[in-house]
Design a protein around this motif. Structure first.
Motif, PDB file in Angstrom:
ATOM      1  N   LEU A 297       0.827  -1.213   0.000  1.00  0.00           N
ATOM      2  CA  LEU A 297       0.000   0.000   0.000  1.00  0.00           C
ATOM      3  C   LEU A 297       0.861   1.263   0.000  1.00  0.00           C
ATOM      4  N   LEU A 298       1.965   1.233   0.760  1.00  0.00           N
ATOM      5  CA  LEU A 298       2.879   2.378   0.770  1.00  0.00           C
ATOM      6  C   LEU A 298       3.499   2.602  -0.604  1.00  0.00           C
ATOM      7  N   ALA A 299       3.888   1.452  -1.259  1.00  0.00           N
ATOM      8  CA  ALA A 299       4.448   1.592  -2.601  1.00  0.00           C
ATOM      9  C   ALA A 299       3.415   2.132  -3.575  1.00  0.00           C
ATOM     10  N   VAL A 300       2.164   1.640  -3.400  1.00  0.00           N
ATOM     11  CA  VAL A 300       1.093   2.134  -4.288  1.00  0.00           C
ATOM     12  C   VAL A 300       0.859   3.633  -4.082  1.00  0.00           C
ATOM     13  N   LYS A 301       0.892   4.088  -2.824  1.00  0.00           N
ATOM     14  CA  LYS A 301       0.697   5.511  -2.544  1.00  0.00           C
ATOM     15  C   LYS A 301       1.826   6.351  -3.126  1.00  0.00           C
ATOM     16  N   ASN A 302       3.083   5.796  -2.976  1.00  0.00           N
ATOM     17  CA  ASN A 302       4.210   6.523  -3.569  1.00  0.00           C
ATOM     18  C   ASN A 302       4.082   6.617  -5.081  1.00  0.00           C
ATOM     19  N   LEU A 303       3.718   5.505  -5.710  1.00  0.00           N
ATOM     20  CA  LEU A 303       3.525   5.535  -7.161  1.00  0.00           C
ATOM     21  C   LEU A 303       2.363   6.451  -7.544  1.00  0.00           C
ATOM     22  N   ALA A 304       1.316   6.441  -6.693  1.00  0.00           N
ATOM     23  CA  ALA A 304       0.173   7.317  -6.991  1.00  0.00           C
ATOM     24  C   ALA A 304       0.561   8.785  -6.897  1.00  0.00           C
ATOM     25  N   GLN A 305       1.425   9.114  -5.922  1.00  0.00           N
ATOM     26  CA  GLN A 305       1.901  10.501  -5.848  1.00  0.00           C
ATOM     27  C   GLN A 305       2.701  10.875  -7.079  1.00  0.00           C
ATOM     28  N   GLN A 306       3.523   9.926  -7.591  1.00  0.00           N
ATOM     29  CA  GLN A 306       4.320  10.213  -8.785  1.00  0.00           C
ATOM     30  C   GLN A 306       3.472  10.223 -10.053  1.00  0.00           C
ATOM     31  N   CYS A 307       2.437   9.399 -10.083  1.00  0.00           N
ATOM     32  CA  CYS A 307       1.605   9.250 -11.292  1.00  0.00           C
ATOM     33  C   CYS A 307       0.231   9.861 -11.072  1.00  0.00           C
ATOM     34  N   GLY A 313      -9.087  13.181  -8.899  1.00  0.00           N
ATOM     35  CA  GLY A 313      -9.331  13.873  -7.645  1.00  0.00           C
ATOM     36  C   GLY A 313      -8.120  13.798  -6.723  1.00  0.00           C
ATOM     37  N   PRO A 314      -8.298  14.251  -5.461  1.00  0.00           N
ATOM     38  CA  PRO A 314      -7.176  14.222  -4.517  1.00  0.00           C
ATOM     39  C   PRO A 314      -6.834  12.800  -4.083  1.00  0.00           C
ATOM     40  N   LEU A 315      -5.577  12.653  -3.652  1.00  0.00           N
ATOM     41  CA  LEU A 315      -5.099  11.325  -3.252  1.00  0.00           C
ATOM     42  C   LEU A 315      -5.694  10.869  -1.935  1.00  0.00           C
ATOM     43  N   GLN A 316      -6.060  11.800  -1.039  1.00  0.00           N
ATOM     44  CA  GLN A 316      -6.553  11.397   0.274  1.00  0.00           C
ATOM     45  C   GLN A 316      -7.895  10.695   0.187  1.00  0.00           C
ATOM     46  N   LYS A 317      -8.672  11.009  -0.845  1.00  0.00           N
ATOM     47  CA  LYS A 317     -10.003  10.415  -0.978  1.00  0.00           C
ATOM     48  C   LYS A 317     -10.008   9.142  -1.828  1.00  0.00           C
ATOM     49  N   MET A 318      -8.879   8.779  -2.369  1.00  0.00           N
ATOM     50  CA  MET A 318      -8.816   7.586  -3.223  1.00  0.00           C
ATOM     51  C   MET A 318      -8.578   6.344  -2.377  1.00  0.00           C
ATOM     52  N   ASP A 319      -9.121   5.214  -2.863  1.00  0.00           N
ATOM     53  CA  ASP A 319      -8.784   3.922  -2.267  1.00  0.00           C
ATOM     54  C   ASP A 319      -7.683   3.268  -3.072  1.00  0.00           C
ATOM     55  N   SER A 320      -7.286   2.108  -2.671  1.00  0.00           N
ATOM     56  CA  SER A 320      -6.131   1.447  -3.295  1.00  0.00           C
ATOM     57  C   SER A 320      -6.421   1.043  -4.727  1.00  0.00           C
ATOM     58  N   LEU A 321      -7.616   0.587  -4.993  1.00  0.00           N
ATOM     59  CA  LEU A 321      -7.953   0.135  -6.354  1.00  0.00           C
ATOM     60  C   LEU A 321      -7.949   1.299  -7.333  1.00  0.00           C
ATOM     61  N   MET A 323      -6.281   4.053  -6.977  1.00  0.00           N
ATOM     62  CA  MET A 323      -4.874   4.461  -7.159  1.00  0.00           C
ATOM     63  C   MET A 323      -4.187   3.568  -8.176  1.00  0.00           C
ATOM     64  N   MET A 324      -4.433   2.243  -8.059  1.00  0.00           N
ATOM     65  CA  MET A 324      -3.800   1.326  -9.025  1.00  0.00           C
ATOM     66  C   MET A 324      -4.322   1.557 -10.427  1.00  0.00           C
ATOM     67  N   ASP A 325      -5.604   1.827 -10.542  1.00  0.00           N
ATOM     68  CA  ASP A 325      -6.158   2.150 -11.882  1.00  0.00           C
ATOM     69  C   ASP A 325      -5.516   3.427 -12.429  1.00  0.00           C
ATOM     70  N   MET A 326      -5.332   4.412 -11.544  1.00  0.00           N
ATOM     71  CA  MET A 326      -4.700   5.665 -11.977  1.00  0.00           C
ATOM     72  C   MET A 326      -3.260   5.422 -12.421  1.00  0.00           C
ATOM     73  N   ILE A 327      -2.523   4.627 -11.640  1.00  0.00           N
ATOM     74  CA  ILE A 327      -1.121   4.319 -11.991  1.00  0.00           C
ATOM     75  C   ILE A 327      -1.081   3.602 -13.329  1.00  0.00           C
ATOM     76  N   LYS A 328      -2.002   2.660 -13.509  1.00  0.00           N
ATOM     77  CA  LYS A 328      -2.052   1.915 -14.766  1.00  0.00           C
ATOM     78  C   LYS A 328      -2.321   2.844 -15.944  1.00  0.00           C
ATOM     79  N   GLU A 329      -3.298   3.720 -15.737  1.00  0.00           N
ATOM     80  CA  GLU A 329      -3.623   4.659 -16.837  1.00  0.00           C
ATOM     81  C   GLU A 329      -2.456   5.572 -17.141  1.00  0.00           C
ATOM     82  N   PHE A 330      -1.757   6.048 -16.084  1.00  0.00           N
ATOM     83  CA  PHE A 330      -0.600   6.930 -16.283  1.00  0.00           C
ATOM     84  C   PHE A 330       0.497   6.205 -17.054  1.00  0.00           C
TER      85      PHE A 330
END
Length: 393
Positions: A297-307, A313-321, A323-330
């Protein structure tokens, strides 16, 4: 062959005697003559030599040249008569033996009949003896039972006699004990006046008699009470014994139940220990899984901050899934832009530059493609792990 078929021959008949003629031609010389003296030769011309016959008469008759056939037949007939006579004698002997055997057989049959009669008599005697034996045995058993009963009665009578003797001894001792009182009473009677038997109010004997009556009544009451108390004591002892027996049986049953419960408790304790061990193992595994999930989860959050993308929307309101979809799209957008940029540069540059550019950029493209694959696989594994962790939680 029948003995009467041939006539009997007489041995004294001269016809059956053998006559041997003394012929010079058939002389057999057994001794040698002395040819040395001439005078002995002259004398020997007038001497008749007797032949020496060593063979039997039968052999001579059979082998003789001058033996007649009639002589041989007569000789054979003589032999046959001898044989017939011997046969007749043997038949007579056989007949005598058969008669003797018949007599012995008859005697044997008589003996067998006698033995049978004796056997039947003996069987009857044995049966009678068996019946007598059974009667005697039955009588013996009855007498034995009667003797046993009499012995029991005798033993009971001996016991009663012993008890009576003991009672007699006790009474004798009691009489001896109370003899002094008797003597004392007799002395008192001697000293009492003549009018002591009057039952008046002024009599001195009446209070003593009444006192004796009251004492005897109280003694009887006390004896009855003592007997009742003794019976109650016996009943209480019986109840106590029964209670002790019930207590012992209940204690045994309770000990048995306690042992069974102990065994069950030991089994449950062993089972709880095993369950605790399994729980500790599962807890350790769950802690490791939670740590891994936290790292992911920490790695996902770090990747989400980079991507980060603005439309998510904001990162605080996102769940893990998300975030992973966002990272994938990025990642897909960056790959697509890089691919387009490469196509544009490839179409505008020269062939040499294209080759150089391919030579210089080839490893980067391979690295990018490998990073894309690694990112996709990592995203997939992280998604599956997150899903499994969410299901477990």
């Amino acid at each position: 062959m029948d003995a009467r078929s041939l006539p009997l021959l007489n041995k004294n008949d001269q016809r059956f005697h053998l006559k041997v003629e003394n012929r010079l031609k058939n002389i057999f010389v057994t001794q040698l003559e002395d040819h040395g003296h001439s005078h002995s030769r002259e004398e020997g011309q007038n001497v008749k030599h007797i032949p020496v016959i060593t063979e039997s008469s039968d052999r001579i008759l059979k082998t003789g040249i001058n033996t007649l056939q009639k002589t041989l037949v007569l000789k054979t007939q003589v032999q046959l008569d001898d044989v017939n006579r011997q046969l007749l004698q043997k038949r007579l002997e056989f007949k005598d033996r058969m008669q003797a055997l018949e007599q012995r057989r008859a005697a044997l049959l008589e003996k067998q009949e006698e033995t049978k009669e004796r056997a039947t008599k003996f069987e009857k005697f044995v049966e009678e003896n068996e019946v007598k034996r059974r009667r005697a045995l039955k009588k013996y058993q009855l007498e034995k039972k009667e003797n046993e009963l009499r012995e029991e009665e005798k033993s009971k009578l001996y016991e009663e006699l012993e008890q009576l003797q003991l009672r007699h001894q006790q009474l004798k001792e009691r009489v001896d004990k109370y003899k002094i009182y008797e003597e004392y009473m007799m002395k008192i009677l001697d000293l009492l006046p003549e009018a002591y038997l009057e039952y008046g109010s002024d009599s001195l004997v009446m209070p003593i008699i009444r006192r004796h009556e009251t004492l005897s009544i109280t003694q009887q009451d006390l004896l009855q009470r003592l007997t009742s108390l003794a019976e109650e004591l016996d009943q209480g002892r019986c109840n106590l014994d029964s209670l002790k027996l019930e207590h012992s049986t209940s204690r045994l049953m309770s000990n048995k139940e306690l042992s069974e419960l102990r065994t069950q408790w030991d089994q449950i304790r062993e089972k709880n220990k095993q369950l605790e061990m399994t729980l500790y193992i599962q807890h350790d595994q769950s802690v490791d899984q939670i740590e891994e999930i936290g790292c992911l989860l920490l790695a996902v959050k770090n990747l989400a901050q980079q991507c980060h993308l603005q439309h998510y929307g904001p990162l605080q309101k996102m769940d893990s899934l998300t975030m992973m979809d966002m990272i994938k799209e990025f990642i897909l957008e960056t790959v697509d832009t890089e691919r387009r940029a490469l196509q544009i540069t490839d179409s505008s540059s020269e062939p040499m530059k294209r080759s150089r550019h391919r030579g210089s950029k080839g490893p980067a493209l391979t690295v990018n493609s490998s990073s894309k694959v690694n990112l996709k696989s990592s995203s997939k594994t992280s998604e599956s792990e997150l899903l499994s962790s969410s299901k477990m939680m």
